[in-house]
Design an enzyme around this catalytic site. Structure first.
Site, PDB file in Angstrom:
ATOM      1  CE  LYS A   1      -3.211  -2.903  10.314  1.00  0.00           C
ATOM      2  NZ  LYS A   1      -3.082  -4.085   9.441  1.00  0.00           N
TER       3      LYS A   1
ATOM      4  CG  ASP B   1      -4.523  -6.433   3.111  1.00  0.00           C
ATOM      5  OD1 ASP B   1      -4.038  -7.120   4.027  1.00  0.00           O
ATOM      6  OD2 ASP B   1      -5.724  -6.130   3.041  1.00  0.00           O
TER       7      ASP B   1
ATOM      8  CG  HIS C   1      -5.900  -2.200   3.895  1.00  0.00           C
ATOM      9  ND1 HIS C   1      -6.854  -1.518   4.617  1.00  0.00           N
ATOM     10  CD2 HIS C   1      -5.507  -3.219   4.692  1.00  0.00           C
ATOM     11  CE1 HIS C   1      -7.016  -2.085   5.795  1.00  0.00           C
ATOM     12  NE2 HIS C   1      -6.207  -3.126   5.863  1.00  0.00           N
TER      13      HIS C   1
ATOM     14  CG  HIS D   1      -1.945 -10.411   6.202  1.00  0.00           C
ATOM     15  ND1 HIS D   1      -2.211 -10.196   7.539  1.00  0.00           N
ATOM     16  CD2 HIS D   1      -2.520  -9.386   5.525  1.00  0.00           C
ATOM     17  CE1 HIS D   1      -2.928  -9.091   7.665  1.00  0.00           C
ATOM     18  NE2 HIS D   1      -3.133  -8.585   6.460  1.00  0.00           N
TER      19      HIS D   1
END
Length: 335
Positions: free
Chosen positions: A95, A240, A168, A14
């Site tokens: 995603k 992540d 994740h 991110h």
């Protein structure tokens, strides 16, 4: 003692936007040769123009570092073949977020019947576009990932040619499911290799370790470590890393996310060395991702040195994991 990693990759990152992008993009670009950038901005990245514009902002923010931002598109059930064929060369994956399950996911999917998802998934399968999934339901927080596994299984069976990345993963159940289907793969974070729920809430609450999916039990961490430390071909590193300003973390309604980008490689080296498998780190942080996604990242050598690294208390008001602590490895040249 030194370790050279060749074109390390972060396959779940991110970078946010605006001032936060300016803060965190150079840190990832210093450590990695490329990263898969998440699309959950406000508004989410849903068009070719938005993908291209965001990529330009990322490249501007990271300066002169050798770094390839691999772009993603926010999943929508209504994408058709023509739309995806046109955008295919601008993205690496799409995603999928369940609606409201994590940061900026309000526009995500709320109907997980295969028929509802089929138009987009069929086009993705035909075009060879991988599907990345935040796999959680809105059930009891410790069970959300396990409850989502039947959805993975339905999609994997219905679309056997579609590469599906379980993002994740945090549980032994997810590791077991991963091994059942040829088209399932997974990313594993740094923080889920290190912590359990006890580290987050077993004593005083640790807001900078609060994330979604939440850290689980010791036996879950053990299952993750087993496949990560052996660098199993189905798993790859995805940090992540999710930055939030300190006032959003140390507050009521604590924002979910652990910021690990600048300390990920030293902390991984420490973990792999302690397990006696430092030689496997290259596969976990690069080679497996290249094989799974079929990519050739920019050539870049990142050198790690076995010297103490005192983790800063913050990076421009963003608190990293291990803030104020010492790691056994550091990136040569500093970060």
């Amino acid at each position: 003692m030194q370790l050279t990693l060749h074109s390390p990759l972060d396959m779940h990152l991110h970078l946010r936007d605006g001032q936060m992008l300016q803060t965190v993009a150079p840190l990832s670009a210093k450590s990695f040769a490329g990263a898969l950038v998440m699309p959950n901005l406000v508004p989410p990245v849903t068009t070719k123009e938005m993908v291209q514009s965001y990529k330009e902002r990322i490249k501007e923010a990271m300066g002169d570092e050798v770094f390839e931002p691999y772009m993603t598109l926010f999943f929508r059930p209504e994408y058709d073949y023509a739309f995806l064929a046109d955008i295919k060369d601008s993205i690496l994956a799409i995603k999928l977020y369940p609606a409201g399950i994590t940061t900026n996911s309000e526009d995500g999917v709320d109907n997980f019947s295969v028929e509802a998802l089929a138009p987009t998934l069929e086009a993705m399968s035909e075009l060879g576009i991988p599907l990345c999934v935040h796999g959680e339901t809105n059930g009891f927080v410790m069970d959300r990932e396990a409850e989502f596994i039947p959805i993975y299984e339905r999609i994997a069976k219905r679309f056997p040619d579609l590469k599906i990345i379980m993002e994740h993963i945090t549980t032994k159940d997810a590791v077991d499911a991963l091994m059942k289907y040829e088209n399932l793969y997974a990313t594993i974070t740094l923080h889920h290799l290190y912590i359990t729920l006890d580290d987050v809430a077993g004593g005083l609450l640790q807001p900078h370790l609060f994330c979604k999916p939440i850290a689980k039990r010791p036996e879950d961490r053990m299952a993750l470590r087993k496949v990560a430390l052996m660098a199993h071909e189905k798993v790859m590193f995805g940090s992540d890393s999710a930055p939030h300003p300190r006032d959003k973390k140390e507050a009521p309604g604590c924002a979910a996310g652990v910021f690990t980008a600048p300390i990920a490689l030293p902390a991984l080296a420490q973990l792999f060395e302690a397990a006696g498998v430092l030689e496997n780190l290259q596969k976990f942080v690069s080679d497996n991702a290249q094989n799974i996604y079929g990519i050739t990242p920019p050539k870049k050598e990142v050198k790690l040195v076995k010297e103490p690294f005192e983790v800063p208390s913050s990076y421009n008001n963003v608190v990293p994991m291990f803030a104020g602590e010492s790691l056994a490895w550091r990136i040569a040249g500093g970060i």
